[in-house]
Write a protein that holds these residues in place. Structure first.
Motif, PDB file in Angstrom:
ATOM      1  N   TYR A   1       0.823  -1.202   0.000  1.00  0.00           N
ATOM      2  CA  TYR A   1       0.000   0.000   0.000  1.00  0.00           C
ATOM      3  C   TYR A   1       0.861   1.257   0.000  1.00  0.00           C
ATOM      4  O   TYR A   1       0.570   2.231  -0.700  1.00  0.00           O
ATOM      5  CB  TYR A   1      -0.917  -0.026   1.219  1.00  0.00           C
ATOM      6  N   LEU A   2       1.977   1.217   0.772  1.00  0.00           N
ATOM      7  CA  LEU A   2       2.882   2.357   0.791  1.00  0.00           C
ATOM      8  C   LEU A   2       3.498   2.569  -0.594  1.00  0.00           C
ATOM      9  O   LEU A   2       3.630   3.705  -1.061  1.00  0.00           O
ATOM     10  CB  LEU A   2       3.985   2.146   1.830  1.00  0.00           C
ATOM     11  N   ARG A   3       3.874   1.493  -1.272  1.00  0.00           N
ATOM     12  CA  ARG A   3       4.429   1.627  -2.628  1.00  0.00           C
ATOM     13  C   ARG A   3       3.384   2.229  -3.570  1.00  0.00           C
ATOM     14  O   ARG A   3       3.708   3.046  -4.442  1.00  0.00           O
ATOM     15  CB  ARG A   3       4.892   0.267  -3.145  1.00  0.00           C
ATOM     16  N   ASN A   4       2.105   1.802  -3.398  1.00  0.00           N
ATOM     17  CA  ASN A   4       1.023   2.337  -4.228  1.00  0.00           C
ATOM     18  C   ASN A   4       0.915   3.856  -4.041  1.00  0.00           C
ATOM     19  O   ASN A   4       0.843   4.620  -5.018  1.00  0.00           O
ATOM     20  CB  ASN A   4      -0.283   1.630  -3.848  1.00  0.00           C
ATOM     21  N   LEU A   5       0.919   4.292  -2.772  1.00  0.00           N
ATOM     22  CA  LEU A   5       0.800   5.724  -2.500  1.00  0.00           C
ATOM     23  C   LEU A   5       2.041   6.486  -2.983  1.00  0.00           C
ATOM     24  O   LEU A   5       1.934   7.637  -3.422  1.00  0.00           O
ATOM     25  CB  LEU A   5       0.600   5.957  -0.997  1.00  0.00           C
ATOM     26  N   THR A   6       3.205   5.843  -2.899  1.00  0.00           N
ATOM     27  CA  THR A   6       4.424   6.488  -3.388  1.00  0.00           C
ATOM     28  C   THR A   6       4.343   6.751  -4.883  1.00  0.00           C
ATOM     29  O   THR A   6       4.736   7.825  -5.370  1.00  0.00           O
ATOM     30  CB  THR A   6       5.647   5.611  -3.061  1.00  0.00           C
ATOM     31  N   GLU A   7       3.833   5.768  -5.633  1.00  0.00           N
ATOM     32  CA  GLU A   7       3.691   5.957  -7.074  1.00  0.00           C
ATOM     33  C   GLU A   7       2.695   7.070  -7.390  1.00  0.00           C
ATOM     34  O   GLU A   7       2.896   7.871  -8.298  1.00  0.00           O
ATOM     35  CB  GLU A   7       3.256   4.642  -7.733  1.00  0.00           C
ATOM     36  N   ARG A   8       1.610   7.139  -6.616  1.00  0.00           N
ATOM     37  CA  ARG A   8       0.630   8.204  -6.824  1.00  0.00           C
ATOM     38  C   ARG A   8       1.244   9.567  -6.501  1.00  0.00           C
ATOM     39  O   ARG A   8       0.977  10.562  -7.183  1.00  0.00           O
ATOM     40  CB  ARG A   8      -0.607   7.960  -5.960  1.00  0.00           C
ATOM     41  N   ALA A   9       2.081   9.603  -5.434  1.00  0.00           N
ATOM     42  CA  ALA A   9       2.748  10.861  -5.095  1.00  0.00           C
ATOM     43  C   ALA A   9       3.742  11.261  -6.182  1.00  0.00           C
ATOM     44  O   ALA A   9       3.920  12.444  -6.478  1.00  0.00           O
ATOM     45  CB  ALA A   9       3.468  10.720  -3.748  1.00  0.00           C
ATOM     46  N   ARG A  10       4.379  10.275  -6.791  1.00  0.00           N
ATOM     47  CA  ARG A  10       5.321  10.576  -7.864  1.00  0.00           C
ATOM     48  C   ARG A  10       4.609  11.243  -9.040  1.00  0.00           C
ATOM     49  O   ARG A  10       5.155  12.106  -9.723  1.00  0.00           O
ATOM     50  CB  ARG A  10       6.005   9.287  -8.323  1.00  0.00           C
ATOM     51  N   ASP A  11       3.341  10.842  -9.265  1.00  0.00           N
ATOM     52  CA  ASP A  11       2.534  11.422 -10.340  1.00  0.00           C
ATOM     53  C   ASP A  11       1.728  12.631  -9.855  1.00  0.00           C
ATOM     54  O   ASP A  11       0.832  13.098 -10.574  1.00  0.00           O
ATOM     55  CB  ASP A  11       1.579  10.371 -10.903  1.00  0.00           C
ATOM     56  N   GLN A  12       2.001  13.090  -8.625  1.00  0.00           N
ATOM     57  CA  GLN A  12       1.305  14.236  -8.033  1.00  0.00           C
ATOM     58  C   GLN A  12      -0.203  13.995  -7.940  1.00  0.00           C
ATOM     59  O   GLN A  12      -1.008  14.882  -8.157  1.00  0.00           O
ATOM     60  CB  GLN A  12       1.590  15.519  -8.834  1.00  0.00           C
ATOM     61  N   LYS A  13      -0.563  12.775  -7.604  1.00  0.00           N
ATOM     62  CA  LYS A  13      -1.966  12.402  -7.431  1.00  0.00           C
ATOM     63  C   LYS A  13      -2.281  12.015  -5.982  1.00  0.00           C
ATOM     64  O   LYS A  13      -3.335  11.432  -5.719  1.00  0.00           O
ATOM     65  CB  LYS A  13      -2.321  11.237  -8.357  1.00  0.00           C
ATOM     66  N   PHE A  14      -1.373  12.299  -5.085  1.00  0.00           N
ATOM     67  CA  PHE A  14      -1.585  11.912  -3.697  1.00  0.00           C
ATOM     68  C   PHE A  14      -1.147  13.054  -2.778  1.00  0.00           C
ATOM     69  O   PHE A  14      -0.110  13.684  -2.989  1.00  0.00           O
ATOM     70  CB  PHE A  14      -0.789  10.648  -3.352  1.00  0.00           C
ATOM     71  N   SER A  15      -1.948  13.329  -1.734  1.00  0.00           N
ATOM     72  CA  SER A  15      -1.636  14.330  -0.726  1.00  0.00           C
ATOM     73  C   SER A  15      -1.959  13.752   0.638  1.00  0.00           C
ATOM     74  O   SER A  15      -2.908  12.974   0.793  1.00  0.00           O
ATOM     75  CB  SER A  15      -2.438  15.613  -0.956  1.00  0.00           C
ATOM     76  N   VAL A  16      -1.166  14.119   1.624  1.00  0.00           N
ATOM     77  CA  VAL A  16      -1.418  13.611   2.978  1.00  0.00           C
ATOM     78  C   VAL A  16      -2.551  14.361   3.670  1.00  0.00           C
ATOM     79  O   VAL A  16      -3.071  13.892   4.688  1.00  0.00           O
ATOM     80  CB  VAL A  16      -0.128  13.714   3.829  1.00  0.00           C
ATOM     81  N   TRP A  17      -2.939  15.520   3.158  1.00  0.00           N
ATOM     82  CA  TRP A  17      -4.015  16.307   3.800  1.00  0.00           C
ATOM     83  C   TRP A  17      -5.327  15.522   3.923  1.00  0.00           C
ATOM     84  O   TRP A  17      -5.884  15.425   5.021  1.00  0.00           O
ATOM     85  CB  TRP A  17      -4.239  17.613   3.042  1.00  0.00           C
ATOM     86  N   PRO A  18      -5.892  14.964   2.830  1.00  0.00           N
ATOM     87  CA  PRO A  18      -7.163  14.235   2.975  1.00  0.00           C
ATOM     88  C   PRO A  18      -7.048  13.040   3.906  1.00  0.00           C
ATOM     89  O   PRO A  18      -7.985  12.723   4.635  1.00  0.00           O
ATOM     90  CB  PRO A  18      -7.477  13.787   1.540  1.00  0.00           C
ATOM     91  N   MET A  19      -5.896  12.373   3.883  1.00  0.00           N
ATOM     92  CA  MET A  19      -5.706  11.207   4.735  1.00  0.00           C
ATOM     93  C   MET A  19      -5.789  11.601   6.214  1.00  0.00           C
ATOM     94  O   MET A  19      -6.485  10.955   7.012  1.00  0.00           O
ATOM     95  CB  MET A  19      -4.330  10.594   4.420  1.00  0.00           C
ATOM     96  N   ILE A  20      -5.125  12.684   6.585  1.00  0.00           N
ATOM     97  CA  ILE A  20      -5.141  13.124   7.981  1.00  0.00           C
ATOM     98  C   ILE A  20      -6.515  13.679   8.354  1.00  0.00           C
ATOM     99  O   ILE A  20      -7.034  13.438   9.450  1.00  0.00           O
ATOM    100  CB  ILE A  20      -4.037  14.178   8.211  1.00  0.00           C
ATOM    101  N   MET A  21      -7.137  14.427   7.430  1.00  0.00           N
ATOM    102  CA  MET A  21      -8.467  14.973   7.715  1.00  0.00           C
ATOM    103  C   MET A  21      -9.483  13.858   7.934  1.00  0.00           C
ATOM    104  O   MET A  21     -10.375  13.951   8.785  1.00  0.00           O
ATOM    105  CB  MET A  21      -8.916  15.869   6.557  1.00  0.00           C
ATOM    106  N   ALA A  22      -9.355  12.767   7.165  1.00  0.00           N
ATOM    107  CA  ALA A  22     -10.284  11.645   7.329  1.00  0.00           C
ATOM    108  C   ALA A  22     -10.113  10.997   8.698  1.00  0.00           C
ATOM    109  O   ALA A  22     -11.093  10.633   9.356  1.00  0.00           O
ATOM    110  CB  ALA A  22     -10.051  10.620   6.219  1.00  0.00           C
ATOM    111  N   LEU A  23      -8.862  10.839   9.124  1.00  0.00           N
ATOM    112  CA  LEU A  23      -8.628  10.249  10.441  1.00  0.00           C
ATOM    113  C   LEU A  23      -9.156  11.149  11.557  1.00  0.00           C
ATOM    114  O   LEU A  23      -9.736  10.665  12.536  1.00  0.00           O
ATOM    115  CB  LEU A  23      -7.128  10.011  10.631  1.00  0.00           C
TER     116      LEU A  23
END
Length: 430
Positions: free
Chosen positions: A360-382
């Motif tokens: 899952y971390l590798r998946n998110l890393t690839e999305r971040a590489r393509d600028q398709k992932f941000s930690v803001w929504p993840m933290i807001m959801a928690l």
């Protein structure tokens, strides 16, 4: 002679016959508590010299504790000082009750020896108070150390609160978030203007409490904006992203949250738009720790005060989560150490719903590489999940609630004082 000196003499005469103490350990305690005792640095240098004239390393009630060096000997062992300075600081030792003068008829210091060379009568400085008050000095030293530690911790709180508030205000202004940002900034400046150059601990705690109240208000403004942009994408979709973007996530989690493939697929496009709309500033450390309290169990001393502590705790969590060193290193290279640590902390917080954390971390890393992932929504959801759990418990006036995702395990969710104030402002806690 004063009543205080007389009281010290009485206490020195009532020492338990079995009492003993290491003279250098007691001296270290006295040095630690010198301000509380009223002793000066030069006086302690003289006390150190006086103790050196007592041959044994321990002070006991069974032997004479009177030393009788001349002024010349004391000056040499105290690293040199004028006779007037010596007399002044010797008087300080007597006034503070650390030593007692035992004056001879002519005011000189000497000892009379009997048969066999044993000392029958000595005139000089009596070290008995050091033995008699050894426990008092130890307690004073411990209190001084505790106060120093508390002062250091409140200064760290102040630094973190100042940094987090400024970062959130800058994020709100630069990202065009609706809010009274000038009012927040004036309020911040008014609080900081009352901060003196050298402040007592109670003063710092008062200012910290006001800054934390401001933190709650600014955080609530940012959170409300993110939720209002697109509640489904920012809350539900970000939760689904954590729970189900990984193909290895168990199907029981999908059924539990009522997720469908169509909803997941449709959320991806909206998610990408929201990533570009989210604040580009870094998340405040306090907000991240509130959202990911599980990481505190792996932090040193159970506290996270700086980003360095946070990254170190995430590094400690990596092997326990089954995340390979290469996956972690790749995430650090793509996201940076702080955002990679935030991602790992969020995965740890949801670890019971993610089967393959490394994948899952590798998946998110690839999305971040393509600028398709941000930690803001993840933290807001928690954070939203944490607040929702307490909203459900508000009817019972509870201070903790069992997380429904944990089934019958009865895991208690703890919330910080900042989040509790946030809940009160929204009317969720009465």
């Amino acid at each position: 002679m004063t009543l205080g000196q007389l009281a010290n003499q009485v206490a020195a005469g009532e020492i338990d016959e079995k009492a003993r103490a290491s003279k250098w350990q007691v001296f270290r305690d006295i040095r630690e508590a010198k301000e509380a005792l009223g002793a000066t640095d030069r006086a302690l240098a003289i006390l150190n010299a006086l103790l050196s004239f007592h041959r044994a390393d321990e002070l006991t009630a069974e032997e004479s504790l009177i030393v009788f060096p001349s002024n010349e000997q004391l000056i040499r062992r105290a690293n040199g000082m004028s006779p007037a300075t010596l007399r002044r600081h010797l008087a300080n030792l007597v006034t503070t009750g650390l030593v007692i003068r035992r004056d001879s008829p002519n005011g000189k210091r000497f000892a009379r020896r009997g048969e066999g060379g044993a000392i029958d009568q000595a005139y000089g400085f009596d070290l008995s108070p050091i033995l008699a008050r050894a426990e008092e000095f130890k307690a004073l030293a411990a209190a001084v150390q505790a106060e120093r530690k508390a002062h250091r911790l409140v200064k760290e709180r102040l630094t973190i609160s100042r940094r987090d508030v400024v970062k959130m205000i800058e994020a709100g202004i630069n990202e065009g978030v609706p809010g009274n940002w000038q009012g927040f900034m004036r309020r911040y400046e008014a609080i900081i203007a009352r901060l003196p150059r050298t402040a007592a601990r109670l003063t710092l705690e008062t200012i910290c409490n006001e800054l934390e109240d401001l933190w709650v208000d600014v955080h609530q403004t940012l959170e409300s904006f993110i939720n209002s942009q697109n509640p489904n994408a920012n809350e539900s979709q970000s939760e689904r992203h954590i729970q189900n973007s990984n193909p290895h996530v168990s199907s029981t989690d999908e059924s539990e949250y009522g997720l469908e493939e169509t909803g997941e697929a449709s959320g991806v496009g909206v998610k990408n738009d929201n990533v570009r709309a989210l604040p580009s500033r870094d998340l405040p450390l306090g907000m991240v720790v509130d959202a990911c309290p599980e990481l505190l169990t792996l932090a040193r001393d159970g506290h996270i005060r700086t980003w360095r502590d946070f990254v170190e705790a995430a590094t400690q969590a990596r092997p326990f989560m089954g995340i390979s060193p290469s996956a972690w290193q790749e995430a650090v290279e793509v996201m940076g150490p702080e955002k990679a640590a935030i991602t790992v902390a969020a995965i740890l917080q949801r670890s019971d719903r993610i089967a393959s954390r490394g994948g899952y971390l590798r998946n998110l890393t690839e999305r971040a590489r393509d600028q398709k992932f941000s930690v803001w929504p993840m933290i807001m959801a928690l954070l939203r999940e944490k607040l929702d759990a307490h909203a459900k418990a508000a009817g019972n006036n509870g201070r903790s609630v069992t997380d429904p995702a944990d089934g019958d395990r009865g895991v208690t969710v703890e919330i910080s004082e900042a989040l509790r104030k946030n809940m009160k402002k929204k009317g969720w806690e009465r």
